[in-house]
Design a protein around this motif. Structure first.
Motif: not given
Ligand code: TXA
Ligand code: MG
Length: 319
Positions: A248, A261, A288
């Motif tokens: 991410a 992300k 996430l």
């Protein structure tokens, strides 16, 4: 215990008067508040937050004059700073009197005080005849909350009430200063910048680096941590280095990946916008389930200094 989220402060006033702890909004981050003069309530705050007792709390008031019985004296320069920056994201460390329980200050001879700039909390403080001790309303070591729902995720069923005051305007904690040996010292970088302080007081020393042992015991290295490991560096280089991993990305103003992300904090490259969104972005990216979060150094000026401090602490891991 069921945790309610309410916009109205009336219920909070009742709870605080009966020595319960309540989450309150401020302009910086949400706080976990209780009667600062009541040791058992202070114990409750430490317990709910799972915070070690050596990490002292900030006392919140709506008028500096109200603190006069709780501190030995208020230097002129502090009054001057308060005139310019209070209510606002600036905390003053002052010599305390016996009226402030040792638990609040973890046994230190000084107490940290600030006037938060949030209409609901100022109204609340004006209706109480005691100041409120309030650390940030996160579990110890985790990301500070800038929305009521962040508090709810971490503290649900542990406190009766969260006052919902919307998203915090500043988004990072207050700057902490003290006046010592005729000099203003900055113990924690935060929502009031050094440049702003220098307009009132020319001679400023930033002592945050050594602060872990001596000045601000709460300035621990690993803090504000995401559960997903976070790495600060050159994002393109890190993306290459970790291309086998699910990454991410948290960036200041640029887009580095076509992946989903990614959070760009301020496409306009404004540090105040980035600061406001920082903790929420960390909350979101952390949820996430990526392998790592890659982020970068922000421009080391103004609020960028405080942002870099938070990122450094969030990424610190003891191996
Ligand atoms: O913006 C803020 O300051 C937020 C909101 C809720 O007001 N509060 C906050 O509290 O950030 P907390 O507990 O997360 O951080 C307070 C820090 C402590 O960790 C410690 O470093 C410092 O304030 N502190 C408190 N009392 C002190 C003292 N007497 N001397 C030096 N540092 C102190
Ligand atoms: Mg905190």
């Amino acid at each position: 215990m069921e945790t309610r989220i309410e916009k109205n402060i009336d219920h909070a006033i009742k709870l605080l008067k009966t020595n319960q702890v309540v989450a309150i909004p401020t302009e910086t981050v949400y706080g976990l508040a209780g009667n600062a003069l009541h040791p058992e309530t202070i114990l409750k705050i430490y317990e709910v937050k799972q915070r070690p007792r050596f990490d002292p709390l900030i006392v919140h008031t709506d008028q500096l004059q109200k603190m006069e019985k709780f501190v030995e004296y208020i230097p002129d320069i502090i009054y001057k700073l308060a005139e310019s920056f209070s209510p606002g994201p600036l905390t003053f460390v002052l010599p305390k009197t016996a009226a402030i329980p040792d638990l609040v200050t973890s046994g230190l001879a000084s107490v940290a005080v600030r006037i938060p700039d949030h209409s609901k909390t100022l109204e609340l403080l004006s209706q109480l005849d005691f100041p409120l001790a309030a650390p940030s309303a996160n579990l110890f070591g985790q990301i500070s909350p800038t929305k009521a729902k962040h508090v709810f995720h971490q503290l649900q069923n542990k406190i009766p009430l969260i006052i919902d005051g919307g998203e915090c305007r500043v988004g990072i904690e207050s700057t902490i200063v003290r006046y010592k040996n005729n000099q203003l010292e900055v113990l924690r970088l935060g929502g009031t910048t050094i440049d702003q302080l220098k307009r009132i007081c020319k001679d400023i020393a930033v002592v945050t680096e050594q602060s872990e042992q001596i000045h601000a015991p709460g300035q621990l290295k690993s803090h504000y941590a995401t559960r997903t490991p976070m790495i600060v560096g050159d994002i393109p280089q890190l993306l290459e280095q970790y291309k086998q991993k699910d990454c991410a990305v948290l960036s200041f103003s640029k887009s580095y990946t076509s992946g989903k992300k990614q959070i760009i904090l301020s496409e306009k490259a404004e540090l105040s916008e980035a600061a406001k969104k920082l903790f929420n972005a960390m909350h979101v990216l952390d949820s996430l389930q990526a392998d790592i979060i890659l982020t970068e150094e922000f421009p080391p000026v103004g609020l960028g200094l405080a942002i870099n401090d938070r990122l450094r602490r969030a990424s610190y891991r003891e191996y």
